[in-house]
Design an enzyme around this catalytic site. Structure first.
Site, short mmCIF file in Angstrom:
data_model
loop_
_atom_site.label_atom_id
_atom_site.label_comp_id
_atom_site.label_asym_id
_atom_site.label_seq_id
_atom_site.Cartn_x
_atom_site.Cartn_y
_atom_site.Cartn_z
N HIS A 445 0.89 -1.12 -0.02
CA HIS A 445 -0.18 0.20 0.10
C HIS A 445 0.86 1.29 -0.01
O HIS A 445 0.72 2.41 -0.78
CB HIS A 445 -0.98 -0.08 1.10
CG HIS A 445 -1.80 1.20 1.29
ND1 HIS A 445 -3.09 1.06 1.11
CD2 HIS A 445 -1.62 2.59 1.89
CE1 HIS A 445 -3.82 2.48 1.07
NE2 HIS A 445 -2.80 3.10 1.63
N GLU A 446 1.88 1.39 0.81
CA GLU A 446 2.67 2.76 1.12
C GLU A 446 3.55 2.67 -0.16
O GLU A 446 3.69 3.85 -0.53
CB GLU A 446 3.44 2.41 2.64
CG GLU A 446 2.49 2.59 3.69
CD GLU A 446 1.53 3.78 3.58
OE1 GLU A 446 1.62 4.65 3.01
OE2 GLU A 446 0.54 3.45 4.22
#
Length: 656
Positions: A445-446
Site C-alpha cells: 500500500h505505502e
C-alpha cells in the site's frame, strides 16, 4: 544529484527557517515587480521558492514522527508557527493571486495543458485561502490556521504519549499460551527470577494480545485502555471543529464538508453520503451473516454475548478453523528483507525499474534503508524505507514526499524523493523481523503511494507526483498495488522461509487468498462507519462531546454489526481527521478503492497478473501523470471506460 538527509543542526532549525522564509518573501516581492509577467518569468520561479521551503521543512516535521524526543517536539513547536504564518500570509497575498489570474487570462491559448492545470489549481487554492477577503478576515484566518496546526500537533502528541504510557504485565503463562512464538518472545522478560510478559499499546504488541490473548478479562483491559486513550483530546476536538466551522464561514461556505469538496473528485455532499450508504446497503446483509457466524462460534466457549474485545480473538480462531490458516505459520516466510527484495523484483518485472541500495546515503536511523531507483540503467528517484516499530515512532504507516520531480527555470531536471514508514514487528538478537501477511499488504500500500510520487514525469512541481492529486483519489495507486500482495505468482517471489529458504507452498497460498475475503463485509461496514462519522461531523457544527457521541451512536445504530462498549471513545484517537489531512475526506479510501479494484479487475480479466502491457499502460496513464490531469480523465485514458463499483464488491466477495 540528491539532497542528503542531514539534521545535525536540528536545534538551530528555527533561525535557519526564519532566514529561508525571509529570503523567500523578498524573492516573491521581486517577482511581483516584473512588468510583463509570464509563466516562465513568474510562475516557474514562484514554484521553485515553494519547493525549496518544502525541501528544508519536510525532514524537520518528519523526524518528530519517526524519532520523537523532547528536542524534536521543541523544534517542531518552534517551526510550526513560522511556516503556518508564512503559508497563510502567502496564500492571502492578493498581488500573487491577481498576477496568476493575469497570466491565465493573457496567455491561456499559448499555455500547455499542464501549465493550465497549475494555474487552475493555484487560483482555486488562493480563493480557498481567502485572498479576496478584507484585512480583518484575513487576520482572523491567519490566527485560525496557526491554532489548527498547533491543535493537530497536540492531538497527535497526546495520542503518542498515551500509547507509550501503558504496559500490561502478565505472569501467568495460561494467559499468553496462544500468542504466536515470535510475539511472545518479544514480550518476554525476566524479573525477580520470574518469566513475565509485557504488552503495550504499540500496534504489533496490542494486536498480538487482542488477537491471541487467552484471558478475556485481560483482553478487555488492554482494549479499554486503547479505546479510552488521550481523553484530553475531547476538548481538542471541540476546538478544532469550532475553528474549522468559523474558517469556512468566513470563506463563504455553509460547512466544512462543502469547503473540503472543492479539492475533491466528488462534487456534492449528497454524492458522498449516497455513495457510502449505497455501499453499506449492499454489504449489510452479508455483514449480518458474518457476525451471526462469529456469535455461533463464540458460543462454543460459553460466550453468549460477543463484545468488541472478542472480535479479533474469535475471528482469528474462526478463520483458522474455516481456512486452516495460522498467521504464525506464515510469518517465518515473510522475513522483512526477503519480502523487500522480492517486492523489488516484482516491481522490476511489471514496471521495468530497479532498486539499488544507496549505501553511502544518510538517514535518520541505522535501520533505515535507502535505495536509488533506476529506469533504463539511469537513476530517476530515491526512496527511504523505515519498517520496524519503535517507541519513539508514531503509530501506523505512511508515505511522506520530500522532493518532487520537475524541471527548473534553467531547464535542469530535479529528481524526486520519498519516505515510507511502517511499524512492523521488531527484530531482536537472534530473531529477525517476521511480518504478518497484513504487514506485507501495508508495505504494498505505502509503496503504491511512493511510486505515484516517484514515477512522475511531470515538469511542474505543483502538479508532479502526488501534488495536485484530488484527495479522494490519492489512495487509488496505493490500494491498487495492495491487490498484488494476494497473488500466488507474486507471493512466490518472496515468501521464503528465513531459515530453510523453502518457498511457501501452493496450498498455504491458496488458503491465504481464500481467507482474504473473510469478514470483508464487516470490514467494509467499519470503514463506512468511520467515513460517515467523519463526513457528517463536518456537515454542521457539533459543539459538545455528547453531540459528537450522539452522532457516532446514531451511525453505529444504523451500520455497526456490533455496538462497542459505551466507554469506547474512538474519536479521541481518530488522528486521520484531527491530526492528518482527512477531515471530511475519510470517504476517500472507499471512493478510491472503486478505481483501484476496477483497475485490478482488468488484470484479472486478462488472465495474467504479470501483464506487462497493461502494467506499463497503468504506469504511463496514471503514475507518470501525477496531478497534471483530473483522475477521472486519467482513469478513462487507462481503462477506456468509467469505473464500476461492482468490481470492488466482486473482488471482496460481497456480490458474485
Amino acid at each position: 544529484m540528491f539532497k542528503e538527509f542531514d539534521l545535525t543542526n536540528l536545534e538551530n532549525s528555527k533561525s535557519k527557517l526564519e532566514e529561508i522564509l525571509e529570503n523567500s518573501k523578498k524573492e516573491i516581492e521581486a517577482l511581483l515587480t516584473i512588468e510583463n509577467k509570464s509563466y516562465e518569468n513568474f510562475v516557474k520561479p514562484y514554484e521553485e521558492i515553494g519547493e525549496s521551503i518544502n525541501e528544508f521543512i519536510t525532514p524537520i516535521f518528519h523526524i518528530d514522527s519517526v524519532k520523537n524526543s523532547e528536542t524534536t517536539q521543541k523544534v517542531y513547536e518552534e517551526c510550526l508557527p513560522l511556516i503556518s504564518n508564512y503559508e497563510t500570509e502567502i496564500s492571502q497575498n492578493d498581488n500573487i493571486y491577481r498576477s496568476l489570474k493575469d497570466i491565465q487570462d493573457n496567455y491561456y491559448t499559448t499555455l500547455n495543458d499542464i501549465q493550465k492545470k497549475v494555474l487552475e489549481n493555484e487560483i482555486r487554492d488562493f480563493k480557498l485561502s481567502g485572498c479576496h477577503l478584507e484585512e480583518k478576515d484575513k487576520k482572523r484566518l491567519k490566527e485560525i490556521n496557526l491554532r489548527l496546526s498547533e491543535l493537530s500537533q497536540i492531538f497527535s502528541q497526546n495520542l503518542l504519549n498515551a500509547t507509550n504510557a501503558y504496559e500490561m504485565i502478565i505472569e501467568n503463562y495460561e494467559d499468553v499460551k496462544e500468542i504466536p512464538k515470535s510475539d511472545l518472545e518479544f514480550a518476554k522478560f525476566e524479573e525477580d527470577g520470574k518469566t513475565k510478559y509485557k504488552f503495550t499499546l504499540q500496534m504489533p504488541s496490542y494486536l498480538a494480545y487482542i488477537t491471541y490473548g487467552s484471558n478475556r478479562e485481560r483482553r478487555e483491559e488492554i482494549y479499554k485502555v486503547y479505546t479510552t486513550r488521550a481523553p484530553e483530546n475531547e476538548k481538542i476536538i471541540i476546538e478544532i471543529l469550532s475553528l474549522k466551522d468559523e474558517k469556512v464561514k468566513i470563506l463563504g461556505f455553509k460547512n466544512y464538508a462543502e469547503y473540503s469538496l472543492q479539492t475533491k473528485m466528488a462534487n456534492e455532499e449528497i454524492e458522498v453520503v449516497t455513495f457510502l450508504e449505497e455501499l453499506a446497503k449492499k454489504g449489510k446483509n452479508r455483514a449480518k451473516e458474518e457476525i451471526e457466524e462469529l456469535k455461533k462460534y463464540a458460543l462454543k466457549d460459553g460466550i453468549s454475548k460477543i463484545e468488541s474485545y472478542d472480535l479479533a480473538y474469535y475471528s482469528e480462531k474462526l478463520k483458522e478453523e474455516k481456512y486452516d490458516i495460522d498467521e504464525e505459520y506464515y510469518r517465518p516466510y515473510f522475513e522483512k528483507n526477503s519480502v523487500l527484495n522480492g517486492f523489488f523484483n516484482f516491481l522490476n518485472k511489471i514496471f521495468e525499474v530497479e532498486f539499488e541500495k544507496a549505501s553511502d546515503a544518510k538517514a535518520w536511523d541505522k535501520d533505515v534503508l535507502v535505495y536509488n531507483i533506476k529506469e533504463n540503467s539511469k537513476v530517476f528517484a530515491r526512496i527511504y524505507i523505515d519498517l520496524e516499530a519503535k517507541k519513539e515512532k508514531r503509530g501506523g504507516a505512511w508515505m511522506n514526499n520530500w522532493h518532487s520531480h520537475y524541471v527548473n527555470k534553467n531547464g535542469e531536471k530535479r529528481l524526486p524523493t520519498a519516505y515510507i514508514v511502517c511499524n512492523f514487528p521488531q527484530s531482536k538478537e537472534g530473531v529477525p523481523s517476521l511480518l504478518r501477511h497484513s504487514d506485507v499488504v501495508t508495505l504494498f500500500h505505502e509503496m503504491g503511494h511512493a511510486l505515484h510520487h516517484l514515477f512522475s514525469k511531470v515538469p511542474e512541481a505543483f502538479v508532479s507526483g502526488i501534488a495536485g492529486v484530488a484527495w479522494d483519489v490519492v489512495e487509488f495507486p496505493s490500494q491498487f498495488l495492495e491487490y498484488f500482495s494476494y497473488d500466488k505468482e507474486v507471493l512466490k517471489m518472496f515468501a521464503k522461509h528465513y531459515e530453510t529458504g523453502e518457498v511457501l507452498d501452493d496450498e498455504a497460498i491458496d488458503k491465504l487468498i481464500k481467507a482474504r475475503n473473510f469478514q470483508s463485509a464487516l470490514a467494509m461496514l467499519r470503514q463506512i462507519e468511520f467515513a460517515l462519522f467523519d463526513f457528517k461531523l463536518h456537515q454542521k457544527l457539533y459543539k459538545t462531546e455528547s453531540e459528537i457521541q450522539g452522532l457516532l451512536n446514531n451511525i453505529r445504530d444504523e451500520y455497526a454489526a456490533i455496538k462497542p462498549p459505551e466507554y469506547n471513545k474512538f474519536q479521541n484517537g481518530f488522528s486521520h481527521i484531527f491530526a492528518g489531512g482527512y477531515a471530511a475526506g475519510y470517504y476517500s479510501y472507499k471512493w478510491a478503492e472503486v478505481l483501484s479494484a476496477d483497475a485490478f479487475y482488468m488484470f484479472i480479466n486478462s488472465k495474467k497478473v504479470f501483464n506487462k502491457e497493461l502494467a506499463m499502460k497503468y504506469k504511463k496513464s496514471i503514475l507518470e501523470k501525477g496531478g497534471s490531469e483530473d483522475m477521472n480523465k486519467l482513469f478513462y485514458e487507462f481503462a477506456s471506460r468509467e469505473p464500476s463499483v461492482d468490481s470492488l464488491l466482486k473482488i471482496d466477495g460481497i456480490i458474485s
